[in-house]
Design a protein around this motif. Sequence first.
Motif, PDB file in Angstrom:
ATOM      1  N   SER A   7       0.851  -1.177   0.000  1.00 53.82           N
ATOM      2  CA  SER A   7       0.000   0.000   0.000  1.00 53.82           C
ATOM      3  C   SER A   7       0.894   1.237   0.000  1.00 53.82           C
ATOM      4  O   SER A   7       1.915   1.269   0.670  1.00 53.82           O
ATOM      5  N   SER A  11      -4.245   3.196   4.051  1.00 50.34           N
ATOM      6  CA  SER A  11      -5.378   2.378   3.627  1.00 50.34           C
ATOM      7  C   SER A  11      -6.071   1.811   4.858  1.00 50.34           C
ATOM      8  O   SER A  11      -5.448   1.251   5.741  1.00 50.34           O
ATOM      9  N   TYR A  62     -16.077  11.717  -3.304  1.00 46.18           N
ATOM     10  CA  TYR A  62     -14.773  11.158  -2.963  1.00 46.18           C
ATOM     11  C   TYR A  62     -14.858  10.252  -1.733  1.00 46.18           C
ATOM     12  O   TYR A  62     -14.232   9.185  -1.698  1.00 46.18           O
ATOM     13  N   TRP A  65     -16.342   7.044  -2.808  1.00 46.29           N
ATOM     14  CA  TRP A  65     -15.333   6.351  -3.615  1.00 46.29           C
ATOM     15  C   TRP A  65     -14.273   5.701  -2.713  1.00 46.29           C
ATOM     16  O   TRP A  65     -13.900   4.548  -2.906  1.00 46.29           O
ATOM     17  N   ALA A  66     -13.802   6.431  -1.716  1.00 46.22           N
ATOM     18  CA  ALA A  66     -12.791   5.904  -0.791  1.00 46.22           C
ATOM     19  C   ALA A  66     -13.380   4.814   0.099  1.00 46.22           C
ATOM     20  O   ALA A  66     -12.715   3.821   0.400  1.00 46.22           O
ATOM     21  N   ALA A  71     -10.149   4.268  -3.935  1.00 49.74           N
ATOM     22  CA  ALA A  71      -9.178   5.366  -3.891  1.00 49.74           C
ATOM     23  C   ALA A  71      -7.831   4.938  -3.323  1.00 49.74           C
ATOM     24  O   ALA A  71      -6.965   5.769  -3.098  1.00 49.74           O
ATOM     25  N   GLU A  72      -7.644   3.663  -3.121  1.00 51.57           N
ATOM     26  CA  GLU A  72      -6.403   3.186  -2.520  1.00 51.57           C
ATOM     27  C   GLU A  72      -5.258   3.223  -3.528  1.00 51.57           C
ATOM     28  O   GLU A  72      -5.407   2.816  -4.669  1.00 51.57           O
ATOM     29  N   ARG A  73      -4.124   3.721  -3.089  1.00 51.51           N
ATOM     30  CA  ARG A  73      -2.902   3.720  -3.900  1.00 51.51           C
ATOM     31  C   ARG A  73      -2.085   2.484  -3.521  1.00 51.51           C
ATOM     32  O   ARG A  73      -1.921   2.180  -2.348  1.00 51.51           O
ATOM     33  N   LYS A  85      -0.976   1.672  -9.040  1.00 50.23           N
ATOM     34  CA  LYS A  85      -2.003   2.710  -8.945  1.00 50.23           C
ATOM     35  C   LYS A  85      -1.407   3.801  -8.078  1.00 50.23           C
ATOM     36  O   LYS A  85      -1.363   3.703  -6.858  1.00 50.23           O
ATOM     37  N   ASN A  87      -2.307   7.114  -8.144  1.00 48.78           N
ATOM     38  CA  ASN A  87      -3.196   8.231  -7.901  1.00 48.78           C
ATOM     39  C   ASN A  87      -4.567   7.688  -7.534  1.00 48.78           C
ATOM     40  O   ASN A  87      -5.009   6.692  -8.096  1.00 48.78           O
ATOM     41  N   SER A  88      -5.266   8.361  -6.629  1.00 49.86           N
ATOM     42  CA  SER A  88      -6.570   7.895  -6.171  1.00 49.86           C
ATOM     43  C   SER A  88      -7.621   7.892  -7.268  1.00 49.86           C
ATOM     44  O   SER A  88      -8.559   7.114  -7.227  1.00 49.86           O
TER      45      SER A  88
END
Length: 157
Positions: A7, A11, A62, A65-66, A71-73, A85, A87-88
């Motif tokens: 991660s 997260s 957002y 979404w999270a 939205a996890e990087r 990944k 960017n969120s």
Amino acid sequence: METKYFSLGASETNTIIKIIRILFGLVCIAIAVFWIIFNIRAAGAERSVWITVVFLSGFGLYQIWAGLGRAERFIRIASDRIILKKNSFLPVKEISGAELKKIEVYPLNLIFYFHNEGKTILRFGTTFTDNIDPVKNEIEKFASLNKIEIETIREEI
């Protein structure tokens, strides 16, 4: 080589936190709708009303979404590819070992150079530093397995 997952941010895998984020997002959107209905009638369509509505709606979306885990990087390193990944909001990027010409390793970022002269930069940041060294070690293993040139660059701060 087994697939390693790292991660790149804060997260939250806790279900309660995810539910709270989704509910908070729904509340923000509901307040934005309420703001539109009651403030447009009372004061007219001023610019500050629309700025508030756009901000609350965007922040609410957002949070939803999270809360859904989108939205996890992260970075996932397998024996023949890297799934990234960074960017969120942007989609996942898959990098094949055959595509890579060179990898430069800096203290706080990685630069992937492709055979087609393109490049991708992964910036770690200074907030979540626990995963930087393990990611760098796995990238070095990946580069040696796929015969990719790797260069470690030291920066003096």
